[in-house]
Design an enzyme around this catalytic site. Structure first.
Site, PDB file in Angstrom:
ATOM      1  N   GLY A  37      -7.397   9.406  10.546  1.00 22.22           N
ATOM      2  CA  GLY A  37      -7.546   9.453  11.986  1.00 22.22           C
ATOM      3  C   GLY A  37      -8.599  10.421  12.493  1.00 22.22           C
ATOM      4  CB  ALA A  75      -7.904   7.720   5.379  1.00 19.87           C
ATOM      5  N   GLY A  76     -10.378   8.004   7.497  1.00 15.75           N
ATOM      6  CA  GLY A  76     -11.430   8.932   7.881  1.00 15.75           C
ATOM      7  C   GLY A  76     -12.737   8.269   8.271  1.00 15.75           C
ATOM      8  CE  LYS A 109      -3.082   2.677   2.930  1.00 18.37           C
ATOM      9  NZ  LYS A 109      -3.705   2.772   4.245  1.00 18.37           N
ATOM     10  CG  ASN A 111      -5.597   1.240  12.217  1.00 19.57           C
ATOM     11  OD1 ASN A 111      -5.879   0.907  13.358  1.00 19.57           O
ATOM     12  ND2 ASN A 111      -4.347   1.217  11.796  1.00 19.57           N
ATOM     13  CB  THR A 112      -8.293   5.740  13.802  1.00 23.27           C
ATOM     14  OG1 THR A 112      -7.075   5.900  13.086  1.00 23.27           O
ATOM     15  CG2 THR A 112      -8.255   6.576  15.069  1.00 23.27           C
TER      16      THR A 112
END
Lengths: 66, 263, 407
Positions: free
Chosen positions: B159, B185-186, B98, B207-208
């Site tokens: 994040g 993301a986000g 990635k 993830n976050t």
């Protein structure tokens, strides 16, 4: 001889192979990659690759990341 | 519907799970349960200088059958990303990578231009290249043409858990790019992941949102279910609500004649 | 009329039927000198068309297509199906919204200029075909300049240069010279001439042409073969790849059309849309234009008609093009009468010709008086530029001569 290992100065006895360095520091070869002077050392060559004065060595592994 | 048959493909590899899980910000002992609850077949990780011997390593905690997806985080340009990719392949033993290139430490927004360069080089070397990118159609086309296996547009800054802030642009990419579009993301909540899947995204990466949840194994499962729900909704064809109603008082078709020979 | 097999008998005559029995060259094989590009667009278009079964769509599919925010090829397929006919008013309303969203109230005006009508092809429905006994002519450079000067006086800033399809008579250099002359009088120059190689399109682009229109006539190669009995035009793949070669040659825009009434118009319209859609995806910079010609009577055969493509079907096709590709330019020519044209511009058409003559020259008085070459087809809207301009204004539309600046 003195090398640079992961950004820090390191004194080593001569002669020293990559394998020797890894076992001295307790690295598990299957979990890491080794780069000497920006060239990746294949795992099969660890035992035959001699380190030399001034070498820049990076040992990297995975950690959590997104 | 037979869920098993609904796969998507990256570099010739088929996947049934559409949830790609990031492994950052967890304590290692939770990762295995989290991957299992998420049903994830792909887990991302980062490359860093190794700890000296004896310390726990993340690979000891990832289930065997999971595809490792190393990222190039920390790279500030294409050359650094390429170097990280090469090192990562030594450890993972696979060609998945990635691409993440940032030269902005405040918002961590990806540099599309450098990313295109990195895709070009790595795809030629045989990597399965998965570029994280800002959802820009022209860059996406360049990445596709350079040999990317998918594109991974951001929903919001990394994040931030702000969800699909770039929704309209991701829709354009889904429409125009014939590659899997993986929203990365986000994504902060399962409902946002679900919406991305309803729009036709091939997969979602988070993830976050999982790592910072109160009960992270439970949140992993919540994401898994929402992503499956969104996928089913997309496949079933969303019912739509019409915005504009025909104005019967001024028909546009009144001019038509059935017999239309020369007049 | 055998609509089932989509054979338009109004085109046929004894002699054509005889000619169709003759042995003819392989229409799928390139002739020497024809550039072969690497492209799978033709295969994709043909596969999409062959897979299009318009009988399977229902009102539900049409309603979903109408309500969709962005319409897919599948939506387009539904909108072209017979199931969409009861929804024609809704389609027109939706098409109007899309048109106004992308074009505002503007409608571009242009005129075609036929600089020659020599033709080497035997297309059995066309007035210019090499076996049709008509007056042939070709304008010299001086006459081209006179014609263009006369047209420019009307206020038009866009011109479409046409020839019959004769590479021998109307060489690439000759067409290039016409473009150079046109650059002196016009801002936008299109060409509708025989298909050529990409380097030749690059040359015409250098001479000032920006748009290339090539009508595929029909995308059914088996039918195509029975309609185009001889000449370069007979080579189906060379024609279908013309737009792509034009884009490779640097042209700004390309135009597409099936001649409605030659074959199964739903399949042909579907293929036309897919052709444009695939090329736009492959060349995102390309400007896309559709024409929607229906068959017209020609000199020596006044019986020719568009078979089952009545006004309703024509409107359906135009609306489907608009709803599928809302940003595309759609042209309606003087093949249609003022009533139909005026209504189509209210709904979906964004470009309209005015002061059209389909004979050679005939815009400047001197040349018109000489009675140069005969017409390609008989027009059904003879309004001049001023009349069309005023009629557009009466409809609340804004005639635009050019929204283009050369850089």
């Amino acid at each position: 001889m003195t090398i640079r290992l992961n950004g820090k100065k390191r004194e080593l006895e001569e002669p020293m192979t990559v394998s020797g360095l890894l076992s001295a520091d307790g690295y598990r070869p299957e979990l890491i990659a080794v780069e000497v002077n920006l060239a990746i050392i294949p795992k099969k060559d660890y035992g035959s690759t001699l380190l030399a004065e001034g070498d820049v060595v990076e040992i990297v592994s995975f950690m959590g990341g997104g | 519907m037979d869920q098993k048959k609904d796969t998507f493909s990256l570099g010739g590899h088929e996947f049934t799970s559409r949830f790609i899980l990031g492994s950052g910000k967890y304590s290692l002992d939770l990762i295995r349960a989290c991957v299992e609850n998420a049903g994830a077949q792909i887990v991302t990780m980062a490359l860093r200088r190794a700890n000296e011997g004896g310390l726990a390593n993340i690979l000891d905690y990832i289930p065997e059958n999971v595809t490792l997806l190393p990222n190039t985080s920390g790279a500030r340009n294409a050359d650094e990303a390429i170097r990280i990719a090469h090192l990562s392949r030594e450890i993972s033993g696979s060609s998945f990578i990635k691409i993440e290139i940032m030269r902005d430490t405040k918002y961590l927004l990806p540099d599309n231009y450098e990313t295109v360069r990195a895709v070009d080089v790595l795809a030629k070397e045989g990597f399965v290249v998965m570029p994280y990118m800002y959802p820009d159609l022209n860059s996406a086309r360049d990445m596709r043409d350079a040999g990317a296996a998918c594109i991974m547009p951001l929903g919001a800054p990394i994040g931030t858990n702000k969800g699909l802030a770039t929704k309209e642009f991701i829709k354009i990419l889904i429409r125009e790019i014939d590659l899997p579009v993986i929203v990365d993301a986000g994504i902060g909540r399962p409902s946002q992941a679900c919406e991305a899947m309803e729009m036709g995204a091939a997969a979602v990466m988070a993830n976050t949102a999982v790592a910072t949840a109160g009960n992270i194994q439970m949140m992993a499962e919540a994401f898994k279910k929402s992503i499956e729900a969104g996928r089913l909704a997309y496949l079933s064809g969303l019912g739509r609500v019409r915005e504009d109603r025909a104005d019967a008082s001024s028909p546009l078709t009144g001019f038509l004649r059935d017999d239309e020979r020369e007049e | 009329m055998s609509e089932k097999n989509h054979v338009n008998e109004s085109i046929l005559s004894e002699s054509i039927l005889e000619d169709q029995k003759e042995n003819r060259i392989d229409h799928m094989k390139y002739l020497p000198g024809m550039e072969q590009i690497k492209s799978d667009v033709m295969d994709q278009v043909v596969a999409a068309m062959n897979g299009y079964d318009y009988t399977k769509y229902t009102g539900k599919d049409v309603r979903r297509a109408l309500a969709a925010e962005d319409r897919t090829p599948e939506d387009f397929a539904a909108l072209l199906s017979p199931a969409a006919l009861p929804y024609l008013e809704e389609m027109a309303q939706a098409a109007k919204i899309e048109t106004r969203k992308h074009f505002g109230n503007s409608v571009s005006m242009f005129t075609p200029l036929y600089i020659a009508n020599y033709c080497e092809n035997y297309c059995i429905y066309c007035g210019f075909n090499c076996h049709n006994k008509i007056h042939r002519a070709q304008l010299c450079e001086k006459e081209i300049e006179e014609e263009m000067a006369a047209i420019a006086k009307s206020g038009l800033q866009e011109i479409l240069i046409l020839t019959g399809e004769s590479r021998q008579r109307s060489t690439v250099q000759y067409i290039g010279e016409a473009c150079r002359i046109a650059r002196k009088y016009f801002r936008v120059i299109g060409v509708e001439v025989y298909p050529m190689n990409s380097d030749e399109y690059a040359y015409l682009h250098e001479c000032g042409a920006d748009y290339v229109t090539v009508f595929q006539e029909t995308y059914n190669s088996d039918k195509y073969e029975t309609l185009h009995l001889a000449g370069h035009k007979r080579i189906f793949p060379y024609r279908i790849n013309a737009q792509e070669r034009a884009l490779m040659g640097g042209m700004r825009g390309v135009g597409f059309a099936a001649l409605l009434g030659l074959d199964d118009f739903r399949k042909d319209a579907f293929a036309t849309g897919m052709h444009a859609y695939l090329l736009q995806r492959k060349y995102p910079r390309a400007e896309i234009a559709f024409s929607c010609p229906r068959l017209r009577p020609i000199i020596n055969n006044d019986r020719i008609n568009p078979m089952d493509v009545h006004e309703r079907q024509l409107l359906q096709v135009v609306c489907a093009y608009r709803l599928f590709m809302p940003f595309a330019s759609i042209t309606v020519s003087t093949r249609e009468c003022p009533r139909v044209r005026d209504n189509l511009v209210r709904i979906a058409v964004t470009k309209i010709s005015a002061g059209s003559k389909t004979g050679v020259g005939s815009h400047s008085e001197e040349i018109a008086d000489e009675d140069k070459g005969d017409e390609q087809f008989l027009i059904s809207d003879s309004r001049d530029v001023d009349e069309v301009y005023r009629d557009l204004q009466k409809l609340g539309l804004q005639p635009v001569m050019s929204d283009y600046i050369y850089v």
